[in-house]
Design a protein around this motif. Structure first.
Motif, PDB file in Angstrom:
ATOM      1  N   HIS A  70       9.114 -16.039 -54.847  1.00 42.43           N
ATOM      2  CA  HIS A  70       8.806 -17.005 -53.793  1.00 42.43           C
ATOM      3  C   HIS A  70       9.297 -16.473 -52.455  1.00 42.43           C
ATOM      4  CE1 HIS A  70       8.721 -19.479 -57.428  1.00 42.43           C
ATOM      5  NE2 HIS A  70       8.078 -20.409 -56.767  1.00 42.43           N
ATOM      6  N   CYS A  71       8.543 -16.712 -51.403  1.00 37.18           N
ATOM      7  CA  CYS A  71       8.996 -16.379 -50.054  1.00 37.18           C
ATOM      8  C   CYS A  71       8.308 -17.302 -49.062  1.00 37.18           C
ATOM      9  CB  CYS A  71       8.722 -14.915 -49.712  1.00 37.18           C
ATOM     10  SG  CYS A  71       6.975 -14.524 -49.462  1.00 37.18           S
ATOM     11  N   ARG A 103      -1.122 -18.691 -52.094  1.00 40.29           N
ATOM     12  CA  ARG A 103      -0.653 -19.024 -50.755  1.00 40.29           C
ATOM     13  C   ARG A 103      -0.447 -20.528 -50.632  1.00 40.29           C
ATOM     14  NH1 ARG A 103      -1.100 -16.925 -45.465  1.00 40.29           N
ATOM     15  NH2 ARG A 103      -2.266 -15.094 -46.194  1.00 40.29           N
ATOM     16  N   PHE A 104       0.688 -20.887 -50.059  1.00 42.95           N
ATOM     17  CA  PHE A 104       0.986 -22.280 -49.764  1.00 42.95           C
ATOM     18  C   PHE A 104       1.149 -22.442 -48.257  1.00 42.95           C
ATOM     19  CE2 PHE A 104       2.448 -21.531 -54.078  1.00 42.95           C
ATOM     20  CZ  PHE A 104       1.948 -22.620 -54.765  1.00 42.95           C
ATOM     21  N   GLU A 105       1.350 -23.670 -47.840  1.00 41.87           N
ATOM     22  CA  GLU A 105       1.459 -23.933 -46.407  1.00 41.87           C
ATOM     23  C   GLU A 105       2.620 -23.172 -45.776  1.00 41.87           C
ATOM     24  OE1 GLU A 105       2.056 -27.711 -43.314  1.00 41.87           O
ATOM     25  OE2 GLU A 105       1.943 -28.047 -45.473  1.00 41.87           O
TER      26      GLU A 105
END
Length: 234
Positions: A70-71, A103-105
């Protein structure tokens, strides 16, 4: 009808930021990092593949699981996490997002990563760090490390920032907050080996190495003095 996520095909790996704790293997031959949350039980190398922390056999990142590296997208967001009490001893990492990712916000969950750089905060006493020393805790087979100045290293197991970068390999760059990058890359992106270590370091890195060696020497001399005093009194 199955909903499919849109696919991206970037021309170069995306960059992300995260925080983690530096770690040193029990035998002192490997260096890496361990996460501050879900993945903290699985230390990883500078270039590594994600594994499911639940022991499931699917590939990370799986859509129906929260496994994977996660990043976040912005360094300021990751750096803000260092303000919390439980994360004060962590370091800020800059990573390349490799392999499949979601991809997330605010960031990515992904399959493979390369840690390009690590920013080490100050020692507990407030002085600029010159080393990463035994933090007093760890994982099975791994010692956690934290920032230490030359005066606070004493007899603890420790590595200078440049030595940690060389041991971790893969061209990792390490710097103290407000200081220069260390761990100069050799041909092909690899860090210089022990034989060429001194030649690859700049003046500031050599000064830090010397300060660390002097601090260790001072500590050993003080211990020897105490033993001699006890022998005289006995």
């Amino acid at each position: 009808m199955r909903l499919r996520l849109p696919e991206e095909r970037p021309t170069e790996p995306p960059t992300g930021y995260k925080i983690a704790h530096p770690v040193l293997s029990q035998d002192g031959t490997r260096a890496g990092f361990t996460g501050v949350s879900l993945g903290g039980a699985l230390p990883y190398g500078v270039l590594d593949d994600a594994r499911c922390v639940y022991g499931r056999r699917h590939r990370a990142p799986h859509r129906r699981c929260d496994c994977g590296f996660h990043c976040v997208h912005e360094s300021a967001v990751a750096e803000a996490m260092l303000c919390t009490a439980e994360h004060r001893a962590a370091v800020l990492l800059e990573v390349s997002v490799l392999g499949a990712y979601i991809r997330f916000e605010r960031g990515f969950r992904y399959a493979r990563q390369r840690v390009r750089g690590a920013a080490v905060g100050p020692c507990d006493c407030g002085a600029t760090a010159v080393a990463l020393a035994d933090a007093g805790w760890g994982r099975p087979g791994w010692r956690a490390l934290s920032a230490a100045c030359a005066g606070c290293v004493r007899g603890r197991t420790s590595l200078s920032l440049a030595s940690f970068a060389r041991l971790a390999g893969e061209g990792l760059r390490v710097r103290a907050t407000g200081g220069p990058l260390t761990g100069v890359e050799g041909p092909g992106g690899a860090t210089a080996g022990p034989g060429g270590a001194a030649a690859s370091l700049g003046v500031s890195e050599l000064v830090a190495e010397a300060a660390l060696l002097q601090a260790r020497l001072d500590w050993f001399q003080s211990q020897l003095g105490r033993l001699q005093d006890r022998g005289t009194q006995g």
